[in-house]
Motif scaffolding. Structure first.
Motif, PDB file in Angstrom:
ATOM      1  N   TYR A  58      -0.475   6.963  12.547  1.00  0.00           N
ATOM      2  CA  TYR A  58      -0.470   6.110  11.358  1.00  0.00           C
ATOM      3  C   TYR A  58       0.552   4.988  11.562  1.00  0.00           C
ATOM      4  CZ  TYR A  58      -3.028   9.934   9.116  1.00  0.00           C
ATOM      5  OH  TYR A  58      -3.959  10.893   8.795  1.00  0.00           O
ATOM      6  N   ILE A  59       0.110   3.742  11.404  1.00  0.00           N
ATOM      7  CA  ILE A  59       0.941   2.584  11.731  1.00  0.00           C
ATOM      8  C   ILE A  59       1.049   1.674  10.515  1.00  0.00           C
ATOM      9  CG2 ILE A  59       1.142   0.538  13.201  1.00  0.00           C
ATOM     10  CD1 ILE A  59      -0.621   2.147  15.252  1.00  0.00           C
ATOM     11  N   GLY A  60       2.283   1.340  10.138  1.00  0.00           N
ATOM     12  CA  GLY A  60       2.501   0.392   9.056  1.00  0.00           C
ATOM     13  C   GLY A  60       2.245  -1.023   9.536  1.00  0.00           C
ATOM     14  N   ASP A  61       1.274  -1.697   8.927  1.00  0.00           N
ATOM     15  CA  ASP A  61       0.871  -3.040   9.337  1.00  0.00           C
ATOM     16  C   ASP A  61       1.261  -4.035   8.249  1.00  0.00           C
ATOM     17  OD1 ASP A  61      -0.275  -4.954  10.988  1.00  0.00           O
ATOM     18  OD2 ASP A  61      -2.271  -4.712  10.134  1.00  0.00           O
ATOM     19  N   ARG A  62       2.203  -4.905   8.562  1.00  0.00           N
ATOM     20  CA  ARG A  62       2.686  -5.866   7.575  1.00  0.00           C
ATOM     21  C   ARG A  62       1.674  -6.985   7.330  1.00  0.00           C
ATOM     22  NH1 ARG A  62       8.539  -6.593  10.525  1.00  0.00           N
ATOM     23  NH2 ARG A  62       9.673  -4.917   9.477  1.00  0.00           N
ATOM     24  N   LYS A  95      -1.080  -8.420   1.236  1.00  0.00           N
ATOM     25  CA  LYS A  95      -1.104  -6.958   1.304  1.00  0.00           C
ATOM     26  C   LYS A  95      -1.010  -6.462   2.745  1.00  0.00           C
ATOM     27  CE  LYS A  95      -3.667  -6.240  -2.991  1.00  0.00           C
ATOM     28  NZ  LYS A  95      -4.781  -5.506  -3.657  1.00  0.00           N
ATOM     29  N   GLY A  96      -0.257  -5.415   2.918  1.00  0.00           N
ATOM     30  CA  GLY A  96      -0.208  -4.721   4.187  1.00  0.00           C
ATOM     31  C   GLY A  96      -1.163  -3.544   4.179  1.00  0.00           C
ATOM     32  N   SER A  97      -1.047  -2.714   5.202  1.00  0.00           N
ATOM     33  CA  SER A  97      -1.949  -1.564   5.292  1.00  0.00           C
ATOM     34  C   SER A  97      -1.347  -0.511   6.205  1.00  0.00           C
ATOM     35  CB  SER A  97      -3.317  -1.995   5.828  1.00  0.00           C
ATOM     36  OG  SER A  97      -3.192  -2.483   7.161  1.00  0.00           O
ATOM     37  N   ILE A  98      -1.962   0.660   6.167  1.00  0.00           N
ATOM     38  CA  ILE A  98      -1.704   1.689   7.162  1.00  0.00           C
ATOM     39  C   ILE A  98      -2.912   1.716   8.091  1.00  0.00           C
ATOM     40  CG2 ILE A  98      -1.324   4.146   7.579  1.00  0.00           C
ATOM     41  CD1 ILE A  98       1.034   2.724   6.255  1.00  0.00           C
ATOM     42  N   GLU A  99      -2.669   1.388   9.341  1.00  0.00           N
ATOM     43  CA  GLU A  99      -3.734   1.408  10.344  1.00  0.00           C
ATOM     44  C   GLU A  99      -3.731   2.769  11.043  1.00  0.00           C
ATOM     45  OE1 GLU A  99      -5.897  -1.523  10.830  1.00  0.00           O
ATOM     46  OE2 GLU A  99      -4.952  -1.498   8.838  1.00  0.00           O
ATOM     47  N   ILE A 100      -4.911   3.283  11.334  1.00  0.00           N
ATOM     48  CA  ILE A 100      -5.039   4.641  11.868  1.00  0.00           C
ATOM     49  C   ILE A 100      -5.711   4.598  13.236  1.00  0.00           C
ATOM     50  CG2 ILE A 100      -5.853   6.981  11.399  1.00  0.00           C
ATOM     51  CD1 ILE A 100      -6.168   6.108   8.440  1.00  0.00           C
ATOM     52  N   GLU A 116      -4.948 -16.082  11.186  1.00  0.00           N
ATOM     53  CA  GLU A 116      -4.120 -16.773  10.202  1.00  0.00           C
ATOM     54  C   GLU A 116      -3.537 -15.837   9.151  1.00  0.00           C
ATOM     55  OE1 GLU A 116      -8.542 -17.654   9.228  1.00  0.00           O
ATOM     56  OE2 GLU A 116      -7.243 -17.524  10.994  1.00  0.00           O
ATOM     57  N   ALA A 117      -3.990 -14.579   9.116  1.00  0.00           N
ATOM     58  CA  ALA A 117      -3.411 -13.603   8.198  1.00  0.00           C
ATOM     59  C   ALA A 117      -2.005 -13.183   8.618  1.00  0.00           C
ATOM     60  CB  ALA A 117      -4.309 -12.373   8.092  1.00  0.00           C
ATOM     61  N   LYS A 118      -1.661 -13.438   9.878  1.00  0.00           N
ATOM     62  CA  LYS A 118      -0.314 -13.177  10.411  1.00  0.00           C
ATOM     63  C   LYS A 118       0.137 -11.741  10.163  1.00  0.00           C
ATOM     64  CE  LYS A 118       1.232 -17.978   9.982  1.00  0.00           C
ATOM     65  NZ  LYS A 118       2.239 -18.894   9.402  1.00  0.00           N
ATOM     66  N   ARG A 119      -0.723 -10.816  10.478  1.00  0.00           N
ATOM     67  CA  ARG A 119      -0.383  -9.408  10.319  1.00  0.00           C
ATOM     68  C   ARG A 119       0.510  -8.958  11.474  1.00  0.00           C
ATOM     69  NH1 ARG A 119      -3.362  -7.391   6.210  1.00  0.00           N
ATOM     70  NH2 ARG A 119      -2.574  -5.313   6.692  1.00  0.00           N
ATOM     71  N   ASP A 165      -0.476  -2.211  -1.741  1.00  0.00           N
ATOM     72  CA  ASP A 165      -0.131  -3.323  -2.627  1.00  0.00           C
ATOM     73  C   ASP A 165       1.281  -3.825  -2.330  1.00  0.00           C
ATOM     74  OD1 ASP A 165      -2.561  -3.461  -3.992  1.00  0.00           O
ATOM     75  OD2 ASP A 165      -1.970  -1.847  -5.363  1.00  0.00           O
ATOM     76  N   ASP A 166       1.539  -4.117  -1.078  1.00  0.00           N
ATOM     77  CA  ASP A 166       2.841  -4.581  -0.616  1.00  0.00           C
ATOM     78  C   ASP A 166       2.636  -5.097   0.803  1.00  0.00           C
ATOM     79  OD1 ASP A 166       5.567  -4.274   0.789  1.00  0.00           O
ATOM     80  OD2 ASP A 166       6.119  -3.768  -1.268  1.00  0.00           O
ATOM     81  N   ASN A 167       3.372  -6.137   1.185  1.00  0.00           N
ATOM     82  CA  ASN A 167       3.173  -6.697   2.528  1.00  0.00           C
ATOM     83  C   ASN A 167       4.192  -6.215   3.551  1.00  0.00           C
ATOM     84  OD1 ASN A 167       5.519  -8.150   1.944  1.00  0.00           O
ATOM     85  ND2 ASN A 167       4.425 -10.053   1.462  1.00  0.00           N
TER      86      ASN A 167
END
Length: 367
Positions: free
Chosen positions: A147-151, A160-165, A129-132, A180-182
């Protein structure tokens, strides 16, 4: 009078080749490679320089199209990806293809057999349900880390998004860095320092990440670029090239190229550009920036000096051709054009609509 006329004619004759040199396009179209039976958008491609292969993610169709550049044709399609492929990387040392998918996974394939080798869940603790949604990424050849940008869920504010490794050497999930950004979009990696730069689309900032600490160490506002989406870098002169749209979507022109000092976040220059940006690439040898938009062209900028940039002109690509790849080693630029419909009025009505299949446009890079 004859003397003045002779001088005028001589100057005029000299000016012709100079004028021609000034307006000579920076890219020369030399080939079209068909991509038959592929529907919808494409995303970020990769290249095998030694094997002369192009790996093109069919975003809508959920395939990776393998193009033999010598033969000028598709030789294989990797299917059954289960998610929309976004960023493809090719690792020559292991002869492997890696891609992140919109369903929250990252897959590794053999570039010999094209068989699946690894299937890695990104952000494994995140509920459905986080819909990443993973999007763009960048590979560090020194460490083998992808390094992957994850919305985050972009339908809600404050997510919040993240960088997945992903560790491609061991084929394992290696961790996450919260943002601190989606909407993490373009990424750039400084090979001389631990810094990773990430364009944040929702807040119009650049996040500066220390790759060793795996933490955000600074955030810089992108003044003049309201909807940033792509990123290139000149590591020698410490300059970031931020590609920004001015309105949501792919249709609006002009866009903006924001030049930022990579040491302190200072805005150096903002210039109008091609619209609907999706790729920005910098070539250190020629000191040119290739700015690919969805409004029908790639715009090429010349670095006059690290603080000043001027357009060398736009080169037509195709309708919504949002992704591309510059390959300096081959002196080639590849623009990926999706299948689209062309409406040509007036009547007869039966001839108004023409369907053009997907294709790769191949350009020679001009000096």
């Amino acid at each position: 009078m004859k003397k003045y006329l002779m001088i005028f004619c001589t100057l005029w004759m000299i000016s012709i080749p100079l004028a021609q040199a000034q307006i000579s396009p920076p890219l020369k179209p030399i080939q079209t490679i068909p991509l038959p039976n592929v529907e919808g958008y494409f995303d970020h491609p990769a290249v095998d320089i030694k094997g002369q292969r192009l790996f093109i993610p069919g975003e809508y169709q959920k395939t990776i199209e393998i193009v033999d550049l010598r033969a000028g044709k598709v030789i294989h399609s990797i299917t059954g990806l289960d998610g929309n492929p976004r960023k493809v990387i090719y690792i020559p040392q292991s002869n492997q293809i890696w891609v992140d998918l919109g369903n929250g996974t990252c897959k590794g394939f053999s570039a010999d057999s094209y068989q699946l080798l690894k299937n890695i869940q990104l952000n494994p603790d995140s509920p459905p349900e986080a819909k990443r949604e993973p999007d763009n990424g960048i590979y560090d050849p020194a460490t083998g880390l992808f390094y992957i940008g994850d919305r985050g869920d972009r339908s809600k504010q404050g997510t919040k998004g993240s960088i997945e490794i992903v560790d491609t050497k061991n084929g394992t999930y290696a961790g996450s860095i919260t943002l601190d950004d989606n909407d993490p979009a373009g990424l750039a990696l400084d090979p001389a320092t631990p810094r990773l730069y990430v364009v944040l689309g929702a807040t119009s900032q650049v996040a500066v990440i220390d790759r060793q600490k795996r933490a955000v160490i600074a955030s810089w506002p992108i003044t003049g670029g309201p909807l940033p989406h792509a990123l290139g870098m000149d590591a020698v002169h410490h300059r970031l090239f931020i590609g920004s749209r001015v309105k949501p979507g792919h249709l609006y022109k002009p866009g903006k190229m924001v030049v930022m000092d990579a040491d302190n976040g200072k805005i150096v220059q903002v210039v109008d550009s091609e619209g609907g940006v999706d790729e920005v690439q910098y070539d250190p040898a020629s000191q040119r920036v290739y700015f690919t938009g969805t409004t029908g062209s790639v715009e090429v900028f010349k670095q006059v000096d690290p603080d000043h940039y001027e357009s060398l002109g736009t080169v037509p690509t195709g309708a919504i051709a949002k992704t591309s790849l510059l390959v300096p080693e081959l002196k080639r630029f590849y623009a990926i054009v999706p299948k689209h419909v062309i409406l040509t009025p007036p009547v007869p009505e039966s001839k108004e609509a023409t369907i053009e299949d997907a294709k790769v446009l191949v350009y020679e890079v001009e000096p």
